[in-house]
Design an enzyme around this catalytic site. Structure first.
Site, short mmCIF file in Angstrom:
data_model
loop_
_atom_site.label_atom_id
_atom_site.label_comp_id
_atom_site.label_asym_id
_atom_site.label_seq_id
_atom_site.Cartn_x
_atom_site.Cartn_y
_atom_site.Cartn_z
N HIS A 106 1.14 -29.19 -1.15
CA HIS A 106 2.16 -29.89 -1.96
C HIS A 106 3.42 -29.02 -2.17
O HIS A 106 4.42 -29.50 -2.72
CB HIS A 106 1.62 -30.28 -3.34
CG HIS A 106 0.48 -31.25 -3.27
ND1 HIS A 106 0.59 -32.46 -2.60
CD2 HIS A 106 -0.77 -31.21 -3.79
CE1 HIS A 106 -0.57 -33.11 -2.71
NE2 HIS A 106 -1.41 -32.38 -3.42
N ASP A 142 -7.01 -33.79 3.37
CA ASP A 142 -7.09 -33.77 1.91
C ASP A 142 -6.78 -35.19 1.42
O ASP A 142 -5.98 -35.90 2.02
CB ASP A 142 -6.07 -32.78 1.35
CG ASP A 142 -6.20 -32.57 -0.15
OD1 ASP A 142 -6.78 -31.55 -0.56
OD2 ASP A 142 -5.72 -33.44 -0.91
N HIS A 144 -5.06 -36.17 -0.92
CA HIS A 144 -3.68 -36.33 -1.39
C HIS A 144 -2.70 -36.13 -0.23
O HIS A 144 -2.97 -35.33 0.67
CB HIS A 144 -3.38 -35.32 -2.49
CG HIS A 144 -4.32 -35.44 -3.66
ND1 HIS A 144 -5.39 -34.58 -3.85
CD2 HIS A 144 -4.35 -36.33 -4.68
CE1 HIS A 144 -6.04 -34.95 -4.95
NE2 HIS A 144 -5.44 -36.01 -5.47
N ASP A 222 -11.52 -33.52 -1.24
CA ASP A 222 -11.44 -34.40 -2.42
C ASP A 222 -11.45 -35.88 -2.06
O ASP A 222 -11.32 -36.72 -2.96
CB ASP A 222 -10.21 -34.03 -3.28
CG ASP A 222 -8.99 -33.67 -2.47
OD1 ASP A 222 -8.99 -33.90 -1.24
OD2 ASP A 222 -8.02 -33.15 -3.06
ZN LIG Z 1 -6.05 -32.92 -2.78
#
Ligand SMILES: [Zn+2]
Length: 279
Positions: A106, A142, A144, A222
């Site tokens: 991120h 991931d 996200h 995740d």
């Molecule tokens: Zn994540």
């Protein structure tokens, strides 16, 4: 790896318990190595000088999830160094996984966010390209969206980015492809795992057409059914399958730990590594 905020899901135990799990097993022989030292110039391929200055100063929290821990720049730089060590090993023909925190995908060129300070995977990609690898694909599984990696690699020659992630979810981006080299595969919350696998397969098929010479993996755990930060449905065996699918590419693979906040994280990492090793 000692920094933490009380109650924060991105905590030191993620690494400590995984280390114990990996050191306590015999099925998969593992060689351990330390992170490489990281030159400032290597970081500056991906991040602005101002951003690096703010990390060094660590004066104000970057957002409510991403605190200005004392020494956070050194922690983040060490995590990058783990990625660079893993890159070196992958180029030497080994299966390589960087087991460090903080995660990175991120972190944008000019901004820390979402538990991430330096985009290790983007830095590893740019290092590989700068040192003779012809083309590098990033595969980000991931749960996200890897918005920071996308921000840094956007339209970079000989790099391509493929991210499969839950949407809607943090950080709220990744709904469509961007530029000429960033490909996003948003998946609705609660998508059945076999459908989720189909999307991962599609992303890998697209990645293959790019004909990379090396694949850098943002390995987040995740999308697991019992992860507290998202609503997807993957089981442990799906991470083994992912490792196998990546192995089948027949390319150097360098994996860097991103997210994964369930208590089963150590087992998920081990099963992914076994998939990569075809064990
Ligand atoms: Zn994540």
């Amino acid at each position: 790896m000692g920094y933490y905020s009380p109650g924060h899901p991105e905590r030191p135990q993620r690494i400590r318990f995984t280390l114990e799990r990996l050191r306590g097993q015999k099925g998969l022989p593992i060689t351990w190595r330390e992170p490489l030292a990281v030159e400032l110039a290597t970081l500056e391929r991906a991040h602005s000088k101002e951003h690096i200055g703010r990390l060094k100063a660590a004066r104000y929290d970057f957002d409510s999830d991403t605190a200005a821990h004392p020494g956070i720049f050194d922690h983040a730089r060490r995590s990058v160094g783990g990625g660079l060590q893993a890159l070196k090993a992958a180029r030497a023909g080994e299966i390589a996984f960087s087991l460090l925190r903080p995660p990175g995908h991120h972190a944008m060129r000019d901004r820390a966010m979402g538990f991430c300070y330096l985009s290790s995977v983007a830095i590893v990609t740019l290092e590989a390209l700068a040192t003779g690898v012809e083309s590098v694909a990033v595969f980000d599984y991931d749960v996200h969206h890897g918005n920071g990696t996308e921000n840094i690699l956007l339209n970079k020659p000989n790099a391509a980015f493929y991210s499969v992630h839950q949407y809607p979810c943090f950080p709220g981006t990744g709904t469509r492809n961007v530029g000429n080299n960033c490909f996003n595969y948003p998946v609705l919350p609660h998508t059945p795992r076999l459908e989720y696998r189909k999307v991962l397969s599609q992303a890998l098929a697209d990645l293959t057409r790019f004909k990379p010479k090396l694949v850098a993996v943002s390995a987040g755990f995740d999308a697991y059914a019992h992860d507290p930060l998202a609503q997807e449905t993957l089981e442990a065996e799906d991470f083994h399958w992912l490792g196998e699918e990546l192995r089948k590419l027949g390319l150097p693979i360098v994996s860097l730990l991103e997210g994964g906040y369930s208590e089963e994280l150590p087992d998920l990492i081990l099963t992914y590594l076994k998939g990569l090793e075809a064990k």
